[in-house]
Motif scaffolding. Structure first.
Motif, PDB file in Angstrom:
ATOM      1  N   UNK A 147     -21.153   3.572 -29.054  1.00  0.00           N
ATOM      2  CA  UNK A 147     -22.427   4.475 -29.052  1.00  0.00           C
ATOM      3  C   UNK A 147     -22.551   5.262 -30.247  1.00  0.00           C
ATOM      4  N   UNK A 148     -21.274   5.742 -30.417  1.00  0.00           N
ATOM      5  CA  UNK A 148     -20.886   6.581 -31.708  1.00  0.00           C
ATOM      6  C   UNK A 148     -21.279   6.010 -32.865  1.00  0.00           C
ATOM      7  N   UNK A 149     -20.880   4.585 -33.169  1.00  0.00           N
ATOM      8  CA  UNK A 149     -20.790   3.861 -34.194  1.00  0.00           C
ATOM      9  C   UNK A 149     -22.442   3.528 -34.434  1.00  0.00           C
ATOM     10  N   UNK A 150     -23.217   3.379 -33.503  1.00  0.00           N
ATOM     11  CA  UNK A 150     -24.712   3.128 -33.508  1.00  0.00           C
ATOM     12  C   UNK A 150     -25.197   4.309 -34.127  1.00  0.00           C
ATOM     13  N   UNK A 151     -24.723   5.329 -33.454  1.00  0.00           N
ATOM     14  CA  UNK A 151     -25.377   6.932 -34.123  1.00  0.00           C
ATOM     15  C   UNK A 151     -25.170   6.915 -35.808  1.00  0.00           C
ATOM     16  N   UNK A 152     -24.203   6.494 -36.221  1.00  0.00           N
ATOM     17  CA  UNK A 152     -23.666   6.648 -37.491  1.00  0.00           C
ATOM     18  C   UNK A 152     -24.702   5.716 -38.430  1.00  0.00           C
ATOM     19  N   UNK A 153     -25.351   4.578 -37.897  1.00  0.00           N
ATOM     20  CA  UNK A 153     -26.429   3.840 -38.472  1.00  0.00           C
ATOM     21  C   UNK A 153     -27.784   4.700 -38.440  1.00  0.00           C
ATOM     22  N   UNK A 154     -27.997   5.292 -37.450  1.00  0.00           N
ATOM     23  CA  UNK A 154     -29.125   6.093 -37.235  1.00  0.00           C
ATOM     24  C   UNK A 154     -29.183   7.417 -38.378  1.00  0.00           C
ATOM     25  N   UNK A 155     -28.114   7.961 -38.323  1.00  0.00           N
ATOM     26  CA  UNK A 155     -27.815   9.161 -39.209  1.00  0.00           C
ATOM     27  C   UNK A 155     -28.110   8.849 -40.681  1.00  0.00           C
ATOM     28  N   UNK A 156     -27.620   7.486 -41.027  1.00  0.00           N
ATOM     29  CA  UNK A 156     -27.456   6.936 -42.471  1.00  0.00           C
ATOM     30  C   UNK A 156     -28.890   6.724 -42.803  1.00  0.00           C
ATOM     31  N   UNK A 157     -29.836   6.047 -41.960  1.00  0.00           N
ATOM     32  CA  UNK A 157     -30.980   5.419 -42.290  1.00  0.00           C
ATOM     33  C   UNK A 157     -32.007   6.484 -42.428  1.00  0.00           C
ATOM     34  N   UNK A 158     -31.740   7.579 -41.165  1.00  0.00           N
ATOM     35  CA  UNK A 158     -33.196   7.901 -40.990  1.00  0.00           C
ATOM     36  C   UNK A 158     -33.045   9.728 -41.109  1.00  0.00           C
ATOM     37  N   UNK A 159     -31.826  10.278 -41.368  1.00  0.00           N
ATOM     38  CA  UNK A 159     -31.404  11.620 -41.149  1.00  0.00           C
ATOM     39  C   UNK A 159     -30.750  12.305 -42.455  1.00  0.00           C
ATOM     40  N   UNK A 160     -29.617  11.483 -42.950  1.00  0.00           N
ATOM     41  CA  UNK A 160     -28.865  11.963 -44.239  1.00  0.00           C
ATOM     42  C   UNK A 160     -29.529  12.139 -45.424  1.00  0.00           C
ATOM     43  N   UNK A 161     -30.043  13.202 -45.992  1.00  0.00           N
ATOM     44  CA  UNK A 161     -30.872  13.110 -47.309  1.00  0.00           C
ATOM     45  C   UNK A 161     -30.271  12.025 -48.454  1.00  0.00           C
ATOM     46  N   UNK A 162     -29.161  11.891 -48.599  1.00  0.00           N
ATOM     47  CA  UNK A 162     -28.609  11.266 -49.607  1.00  0.00           C
ATOM     48  C   UNK A 162     -28.725   9.627 -49.265  1.00  0.00           C
ATOM     49  N   UNK A 163     -29.274   9.148 -48.044  1.00  0.00           N
ATOM     50  CA  UNK A 163     -29.035   7.780 -47.846  1.00  0.00           C
ATOM     51  C   UNK A 163     -30.369   7.291 -47.040  1.00  0.00           C
ATOM     52  N   UNK A 164     -31.071   8.315 -46.513  1.00  0.00           N
ATOM     53  CA  UNK A 164     -32.190   7.949 -45.752  1.00  0.00           C
ATOM     54  C   UNK A 164     -33.201   7.156 -46.706  1.00  0.00           C
ATOM     55  N   UNK A 165     -34.050   6.576 -45.761  1.00  0.00           N
ATOM     56  CA  UNK A 165     -35.009   5.647 -46.275  1.00  0.00           C
ATOM     57  C   UNK A 165     -36.472   6.346 -46.333  1.00  0.00           C
ATOM     58  N   UNK A 166     -37.158   6.527 -47.211  1.00  0.00           N
ATOM     59  CA  UNK A 166     -38.591   7.171 -47.014  1.00  0.00           C
ATOM     60  C   UNK A 166     -39.538   6.484 -46.238  1.00  0.00           C
ATOM     61  N   UNK A 167     -40.139   7.258 -45.336  1.00  0.00           N
ATOM     62  CA  UNK A 167     -40.973   6.675 -44.102  1.00  0.00           C
ATOM     63  C   UNK A 167     -42.431   6.141 -44.542  1.00  0.00           C
ATOM     64  N   UNK A 168     -42.166   4.928 -45.339  1.00  0.00           N
ATOM     65  CA  UNK A 168     -43.474   4.304 -45.807  1.00  0.00           C
ATOM     66  C   UNK A 168     -43.112   2.829 -46.302  1.00  0.00           C
ATOM     67  N   UNK A 169     -43.901   1.964 -46.550  1.00  0.00           N
ATOM     68  CA  UNK A 169     -43.700   0.787 -47.021  1.00  0.00           C
ATOM     69  C   UNK A 169     -44.673   0.393 -48.259  1.00  0.00           C
ATOM     70  N   UNK A 170     -44.799   1.393 -49.139  1.00  0.00           N
ATOM     71  CA  UNK A 170     -45.720   1.356 -50.393  1.00  0.00           C
ATOM     72  C   UNK A 170     -45.273   0.286 -51.268  1.00  0.00           C
ATOM     73  N   UNK A 171     -43.934  -0.272 -51.173  1.00  0.00           N
ATOM     74  CA  UNK A 171     -43.615  -1.071 -52.300  1.00  0.00           C
ATOM     75  C   UNK A 171     -42.941  -2.276 -51.514  1.00  0.00           C
ATOM     76  N   UNK A 172     -43.613  -2.840 -50.333  1.00  0.00           N
ATOM     77  CA  UNK A 172     -43.073  -3.966 -49.661  1.00  0.00           C
ATOM     78  C   UNK A 172     -43.759  -5.073 -50.086  1.00  0.00           C
ATOM     79  N   UNK A 173     -43.149  -6.461 -50.088  1.00  0.00           N
ATOM     80  CA  UNK A 173     -43.920  -7.447 -50.590  1.00  0.00           C
ATOM     81  C   UNK A 173     -44.951  -7.593 -51.858  1.00  0.00           C
ATOM     82  N   UNK A 174     -44.427  -6.920 -52.808  1.00  0.00           N
ATOM     83  CA  UNK A 174     -45.264  -6.841 -53.803  1.00  0.00           C
ATOM     84  C   UNK A 174     -45.255  -8.180 -54.686  1.00  0.00           C
TER      85      UNK A 174
END
Length: 407
Positions: A147-174
């Protein structure tokens, strides 16, 4: 950093080394002890069927560090480092104008397209839910490290400023020479559905209050983008599997952040728009049958519809058991598709232009329909099918891999 080649292509020796450790744990999470009878039955079935598979995979993924889209910058993207970018699958260079706009070849994926961001998200959707499922299976005493390892993924993708993804898909499947992004690209975040499902187990438990708030903020902002942006609303109103995929995303993201208003809206969309307009009288999906890959698209839309019904549990009448007056519903769709999942060669329609022989794989729709419609043959077939496809095209259209989190 290289993206792993998904479950089926991972180092087999690593799986064998971890198999013994995976089978050693014996305790189920006591949180399920007071579950309703149907949930107990479904949970017990999946836990028994997938126990070794879950733990073997989770042991392997413990050693993997999270990788987000920021690990894969590309000059092709018109966006920034934190913007998800992908190219439309079925678009190719024009032989008559090699340097001009790409042209469509429906059903044929272009292997030269940029796909690293999608691969990273698929890796997230493979690893993080498997780690969460191991924790759910074992409980805190034996499973906390998963569970702690799963939490690390959540932090990286959605929380940590240096690694998080912007919450939109403006540039998907161009499409090169045509558009920098398209509404069809919204389907790319279908791979966040099971991540959100897994996150619902971790927020408020293993994930800290601060990180839980960060994850909630990300999905709140992304759901708002889905519901209000031009790309999002266009996808919502599509006439085929794309709107079903939009609905599953909206429903599950709303479930995570406890947005009951959106869940009710999606339920209404399902029973008044999606079900009447997409499911035929015989339980088939007529619009998917017209595609160049009718078999895979029919299975895909069935699985997504079943996942949507499962996500909407608790909203009004149980969507897994809901049917229109003429009988159209999940059970009718499963009745149509079951013979062809059992025997691909019985499929009476055109064969897919690609990847026909890679199907069927284990269908979550069979599991959800088998439980809801009380059909043991569906459950038996579900258990017998391959749960970990290796074909990249099948993986791309396979968003629910850990049903333990869904039943």
């Amino acid at each position: 950093m290289q993206v792993l080649n998904f479950i089926g292509n991972l180092d087999r020796r690593a799986f064998l080394k971890t198999a013994a450790a995976a089978s050693a744990a014996l305790t189920l999470n006591p949180a399920w002890a007071k579950a309703p009878a149907e949930k107990e039955d479904g949970h017990a079935l999946v836990a028994k069927t997938d126990r070794q598979r879950i733990l073997t995979a989770a042991n392997l993924y413990l050693a993997q560090k999270p990788a987000t889209i920021t690990d894969f910058p590309t000059k092709r993207s018109p966006g920034g480092l934190h913007d998800f970018y992908s190219q439309a699958d079925y678009f190719w260079p024009n032989p008559k104008d090699p340097n001009g706009p790409y042209i469509n070849r429906d059903g044929q994926s272009n292997p030269e397209n940029f796909a690293d961001h999608r691969k990273a998200m698929i890796r997230l959707s493979v690893e993080m839910p498997a780690l969460t499922a191991a924790w759910v299976l074992l409980g805190d005493k034996q499973g906390k490290r998963y569970g702690e390892a799963a939490c690390a993924h959540l932090r990286a993708w959605f929380v940590t400023p240096a690694t998080r993804m912007n919450p939109n898909l403006e540039f998907s499947q161009g499409v090169k020479g045509v558009s920098t992004g398209r509404s069809f690209g919204v389907i790319d975040t279908l791979h966040l559905v099971e991540v959100a499902r897994a996150a619902s187990f971790l927020m408020g438990t293993l994930l800290s209050p601060e990180d839980s708030a960060g994850v909630k903020t990300w999905f709140t902002e992304y759901l708002s983008w889905l519901k209000t942006s031009k790309f999002g609303t266009t996808e919502r109103d599509a006439l085929n599997n794309h709107s079903m995929c939009w609905a599953l995303q909206a429903a599950e993201f709303a479930r995570l952040i406890k947005d009951e208003t959106t869940r009710a809206e999606v339920y209404h969309q399902y029973i008044t728009i999606l079900l009447p307009n997409q499911l035929g009288p015989n339980g088939s999906f007529p619009k998917e049958l017209l595609r160049t890959k009718p078999y895979s698209y029919s299975i895909f839309n069935f699985d997504v519809m079943a996942g949507l019904c499962q996500s909407l549990k608790g909203v009004q009448q149980d969507a897994t058991k809901f049917a229109l007056p003429d009988g159209r519903g999940l059970c009718k769709s499963a009745e149509f598709l079951y013979p062809f999942l059992k025997d691909r060669n019985a499929w009476p329609y055109a064969h897919d232009v690609e990847h026909f022989d890679a199907l069927p794989v284990r269908s979550p729709g069979l599991l959800f329909a088998g439980l809801a419609c009380h059909q043991q043959p569906y459950l038996d077939l579900w258990k017998s099918l391959n749960p970990d496809p290796t074909d990249r095209e099948i993986i791309r259209n396979y968003p629910i891999r850990q049903p333990l989190l869904w039943v």
